[in-house]
Design an enzyme around this catalytic site. Structure first.
Site, PDB file in Angstrom:
ATOM      1  N   MET A  55      30.049 -14.153 -32.576  1.00 27.34           N
ATOM      2  CA  MET A  55      28.948 -13.369 -32.065  1.00 27.34           C
ATOM      3  C   MET A  55      28.736 -12.143 -32.937  1.00 27.34           C
ATOM      4  O   MET A  55      27.619 -11.841 -33.331  1.00 27.34           O
ATOM      5  CB  MET A  55      29.259 -12.929 -30.644  1.00 27.34           C
ATOM      6  CG  MET A  55      28.239 -11.971 -30.119  1.00 27.34           C
ATOM      7  SD  MET A  55      27.560 -12.541 -28.600  1.00 27.34           S
ATOM      8  CE  MET A  55      28.524 -11.586 -27.479  1.00 27.34           C
TER       9      MET A  55
ATOM     10  N   HIS B 124       0.860  -1.187   0.000  1.00 29.32           N
ATOM     11  CA  HIS B 124       0.000   0.000   0.000  1.00 29.32           C
ATOM     12  C   HIS B 124       0.893   1.233   0.000  1.00 29.32           C
ATOM     13  O   HIS B 124       1.960   1.224   0.629  1.00 29.32           O
ATOM     14  CB  HIS B 124      -0.850   0.066   1.281  1.00 29.32           C
ATOM     15  CG  HIS B 124      -2.093  -0.765   1.251  1.00 29.32           C
ATOM     16  ND1 HIS B 124      -2.572  -1.406   2.369  1.00 29.32           N
ATOM     17  CD2 HIS B 124      -2.963  -1.058   0.254  1.00 29.32           C
ATOM     18  CE1 HIS B 124      -3.692  -2.055   2.064  1.00 29.32           C
ATOM     19  NE2 HIS B 124      -3.947  -1.854   0.782  1.00 29.32           N
TER      20      HIS B 124
ATOM     21  N   CYS C 283      -2.332   2.848   8.978  1.00 26.71           N
ATOM     22  CA  CYS C 283      -3.355   1.881   8.549  1.00 26.71           C
ATOM     23  C   CYS C 283      -4.524   1.822   9.525  1.00 26.71           C
ATOM     24  O   CYS C 283      -5.634   1.479   9.152  1.00 26.71           O
ATOM     25  CB  CYS C 283      -2.776   0.470   8.479  1.00 26.71           C
ATOM     26  SG  CYS C 283      -1.299   0.307   7.529  1.00 26.71           S
TER      27      CYS C 283
ATOM     28  N   ASP D  10      43.924  -7.065 -39.100  1.00 25.25           N
ATOM     29  CA  ASP D  10      45.262  -6.927 -39.665  1.00 25.25           C
ATOM     30  C   ASP D  10      45.122  -6.918 -41.178  1.00 25.25           C
ATOM     31  O   ASP D  10      44.266  -7.589 -41.740  1.00 25.25           O
ATOM     32  CB  ASP D  10      46.136  -8.116 -39.251  1.00 25.25           C
ATOM     33  CG  ASP D  10      46.422  -8.099 -37.756  1.00 25.25           C
ATOM     34  OD1 ASP D  10      46.703  -7.014 -37.218  1.00 25.25           O
ATOM     35  OD2 ASP D  10      46.343  -9.178 -37.122  1.00 25.25           O
TER      36      ASP D  10
HETATM   37  N1  ARG Z   1      -3.618  -7.333   6.595  1.00 23.47           N
HETATM   38  C1  ARG Z   1      -4.036  -6.134   5.983  1.00 23.47           C
HETATM   39  C2  ARG Z   1      -3.938  -6.284   4.460  1.00 23.47           C
HETATM   40  O1  ARG Z   1      -3.044  -6.937   3.993  1.00 23.47           O
HETATM   41  C3  ARG Z   1      -3.220  -4.988   6.473  1.00 23.47           C
HETATM   42  C4  ARG Z   1      -3.648  -3.669   5.936  1.00 23.47           C
HETATM   43  C5  ARG Z   1      -2.775  -2.563   6.352  1.00 23.47           C
HETATM   44  N2  ARG Z   1      -3.310  -1.310   5.916  1.00 23.47           N
HETATM   45  C6  ARG Z   1      -2.604  -0.368   5.275  1.00 23.47           C
HETATM   46  N3  ARG Z   1      -3.215   0.725   4.945  1.00 23.47           N
HETATM   47  N4  ARG Z   1      -1.371  -0.535   4.886  1.00 23.47           N
HETATM   48  O2  ARG Z   1      -4.776  -5.798   3.759  1.00 23.47           O
END
Ligand code: ARG
Length: 689
Positions: free
Chosen positions: A630, A165, A261, A597
């Site tokens: 080559m 993400h 997250c 050569d």
């Molecule tokens: N286990 C979740 C997933 O893989 C974790 C999400 C984490 N969220 C984030 N915004 N990075 O989706």
């Protein structure tokens, strides 16, 4: 006051694996510790911002990661479409919460995956949305986000599964600042970030910060809150005027998440659009292409989809008719998306080279007149080895002189010819772009037999005999029907004792043209005159005294004669490869190089002329034997269209792979000593002849 949405981790756990962090951690998150850590984060955030809570749901262990529920700006909430089915049910809970909280719910039009604020971060105080794609979210959703929020959306491609993400590796801060982990992105994306943010406003974190989720940071008031921050990162954030607060979130890291997250922004610092500003347009572009053939058994389908993804694009399959049997072809209609016009052009070009046809509006090819001799228009299409057709006035016209790395020039009579850049004349009409171009990429089905007949690949050791036997059979058929076999040979042929065998093949009428360089002829004639090759006596395998002069003496004698033909005619040279060529009137071309050569009088030191000679002698070839060179093999390979069989022999597997990988599917690689190979081949063609 900033506002956030959080979700108590009552049902949190690692129950499945959808990112690399979760791998090996199923069942290992400790509920009590997770709750304590979450409370710690909640306390820090709620002391500085307003926090709303969404009720956790049993059976949804990732729901505490509210950032993935969707994206909010103003009164609009855009719900996510999760990439993995396990998390999809979370969306209904979010939709319901936002509806009851008075937000307007706007669905994504494209229907592709989008994981909310996990992959879309507003730059505070600007009308700018940084959006990630490539692992979870799909590029085409960025166009929807542009339309919905009327902000500029900057697409950043994620390339490391651990940073799946955008919020795991990128953190925008108030005041136009960002900190991020460059290796998580592809090069063009890093470039984009560096171009858009002044050096003093960006900070690139190292692995230590990145792997401890430092970028997964919540901004509340003047505080930046995260699981971890290195001394260097702290120092930088302090210098920028932020307070750095860390709080352990290790239990959530087992699931691949941390501070950011666990919270979703309910309010953005989004300035109003400038008065009278035109609607914001997304730079994301799309194109529809069609591809047909044995897409499944040849792996072409996978390859095409990989090409799209690897070029930083995205796709949706609009139609797919699989060939239901081995004798039937499949047809696919692909809609591809790219982050810009230029990237789309690059991507479609790669697909067209694999046989795809731009489907949209069935256009004629675009023709642009060359404005100078020997110079192509910028956007010229460059050819492959495959038969190519160009659509002109609604008709498909097949190009002549097919070869790779040429331009397509349309003659006044409407015929199309593969033309080298240097041969293009001012006013010539050159095919540009990729529309109206159709390639017949004839791919053999992938053979899984160990001893498939003359299939591409590299044989070695015990396979050499089988390969030579098949080759001899093919050569007999070609000779019987009056076909053409061209040999491209390097001096190693002489050094390894293969000279007499190649000479015998020429004498026997097995070779219709010989291509090489100065050294091939020089050492062949040295051998004919003195029995040595680079001063080594080939019969005894020892260096002879003063032998290093032998090839120079040979060249010198031929120079006195004026040509190899004269040297043979005068009775000076009485055996060998060049002798047989002269005697049997087998044409040859010796291309010069910087290390020559002499050179021999016959060596063509004007390389443009040499290329032309090579091309002339290769015309109509049925089979090309590439014998341990080559340089000259690559030169010849560039001129050979698909359908011509190529046999590449070299002791170095890397050379063989390089030559057989050049697009021709009819090429066979044989890793062996070329002298032994020629010995074996001579025996085989002669015994059965
Ligand atoms: N286990 C979740 C997933 O893989 C974790 C999400 C984490 N969220 C984030 N915004 N990075 O989706």
């Amino acid at each position: 006051m900033m506002r956030y949405l959080m979700c108590r981790p009552d049902f949190f756990g690692v129950e499945y694996v959808i990112n690399p962090w979760m791998d090996g951690n199923v069942g290992r998150a400790r509920a009590e510790e997770a709750r304590r850590q979450w409370e710690g984060l909640h306390a820090l955030v709620s002391a500085r911002a307003e926090v709303s809570l969404i009720a956790p749901a049993s059976g949804l262990p990732d729901m505490p990661f509210t950032a993935n529920g969707g994206l909010v700006a103003g009164d609009i909430f855009v719900p996510s479409r999760f990439f993995y089915a396990q998390r999809e049910p979370e969306v209904d809970h979010h939709r319901a919460w936002f509806r009851s909280a008075g937000f307007r719910v706007e669905e994504l039009r494209s229907g592709a995956a989008f994981e909310g604020e996990g992959d879309a971060l507003f730059q505070p105080g600007q009308r700018l949305l940084w959006a990630g794609y490539g692992v979870r979210s799909a590029l085409e959703t960025h166009r929807d986000l542009t339309d919905i929020f009327q902000v500029e959306v900057v697409s950043l491609r994620l390339v490391d599964q651990r940073f799946y993400h955008l919020d795991t590796c990128f953190a925008p801060l108030p005041g136009g600042k960002v900190f991020y982990f460059p290796p998580a992105f592809d090069d063009p994306s890093v470039e984009t970030i560096r171009n858009r943010v002044a050096p003093e406003d960006r900070y690139e974190v190292g692995e230590e910060d990145a792997l401890n989720f430092a970028c997964n940071a919540v901004v509340a008031g003047d505080a930046v809150i995260m699981n971890y921050a290195s001394a260097a990162l702290r120092e930088r954030l302090n210098r920028w005027g932020f307070e750095v607060l860390t709080t352990p979130l290790t239990e959530f890291m087992l699931a691949g998440g941390a501070a950011k997250c666990l919270s979703l922004k309910l309010e953005q610092d989004l300035p109003p659009p400038a008065a009278g500003a035109p609607p914001v347009q997304s730079p994301v572009r799309e194109c529809t292409l069609e591809l047909s053939g044995h897409l499944l058994s040849t792996g072409l389908m996978n390859e095409a989809l990989d090409v799209v993804t690897d070029s930083g694009g995205s796709f949706s399959i609009e139609k797919f008719e699989p060939g239901a049997r081995r004798d039937m072809v499949s047809v696919v209609r692909l809609r591809v998306f790219a982050p810009s016009e230029a990237r789309l052009a690059d991507l479609t070009r790669r697909l067209v080279d694999r046989g795809a046809v731009v489907a949209e509006d069935e256009r004629d090819a675009e023709l642009v007149e060359a404005d100078a001799d020997g110079v192509l228009p910028e956007d010229f299409y460059s050819t492959t080895i495959y038969p190519t057709e160009v659509r002109l006035g609604g008709r498909w016209v097949e190009a002549t002189g097919q070869r790779m790395d040429a331009a397509l020039v349309v003659a006044p009579d409407g015929s199309v010819r593969c033309t080298l850049m240097r041969d293009v004349r001012r006013g010539d009409r050159v095919v540009c772009g990729v529309a109206g171009i159709r390639i017949r990429a004839r791919r053999p089905r992938v053979s899984h037999d160990d001893f498939g007949f003359m299939v591409s690949g590299v044989s070695s050791e015990r396979r050499v005999e089988v390969a030579v036997e098949q080759l001899a059979w093919e050569m007999r058929r070609i000779r019987a029907r009056g076909g053409r076999i061209v040999a491209v040979a390097g001096p190693v042929v002489i050094h390894t004792g293969g000279g007499p065998y190649l000479a015998r093949l020429i004498r026997g009428g097995w070779i219709q043209a010989l291509l090489g360089g100065n050294a091939l002829a020089a050492h062949d004639i040295e051998h004919a005159l003195y029995g040595t090759s680079l001063g080594v006596d080939l019969r005894r395998g020892e260096s002879v005294a003063e032998g290093h002069r032998n090839h120079l003496k040979a060249i010198n004698l031929v120079r006195r004669c004026g040509s190899i033909a004269n040297a043979v005619g005068s009775g000076l040279v009485t055996q060998g490869i060049m002798y047989e060529c002269i005697k049997r009137s087998v044409p040859f071309a010796l291309a010069g190089s910087i290390r020559d050569d002499g050179p021999l009088p016959d060596t063509i030191m004007d390389l443009v002329v040499a290329q032309r000679e090579y091309a002339r002698l290769l015309e109509g070839a049925d089979l090309v034997l590439m014998l341990s060179t080559m340089l000259h093999s690559v030169g010849a390979g560039n001129m050979i269209p698909a359908g011509v069989k190529m046999i590449c022999v070299d002791i170095n597997p890397a050379t063989v792979t390089k030559l057989t990988d050049r697009g021709s599917l009819e090429s066979t690689g044989i890793v062996t000593d070329v002298g032994l190979f020629l010995h074996l081949l001579t025996q085989r063609v002669e015994t059965a002849a």
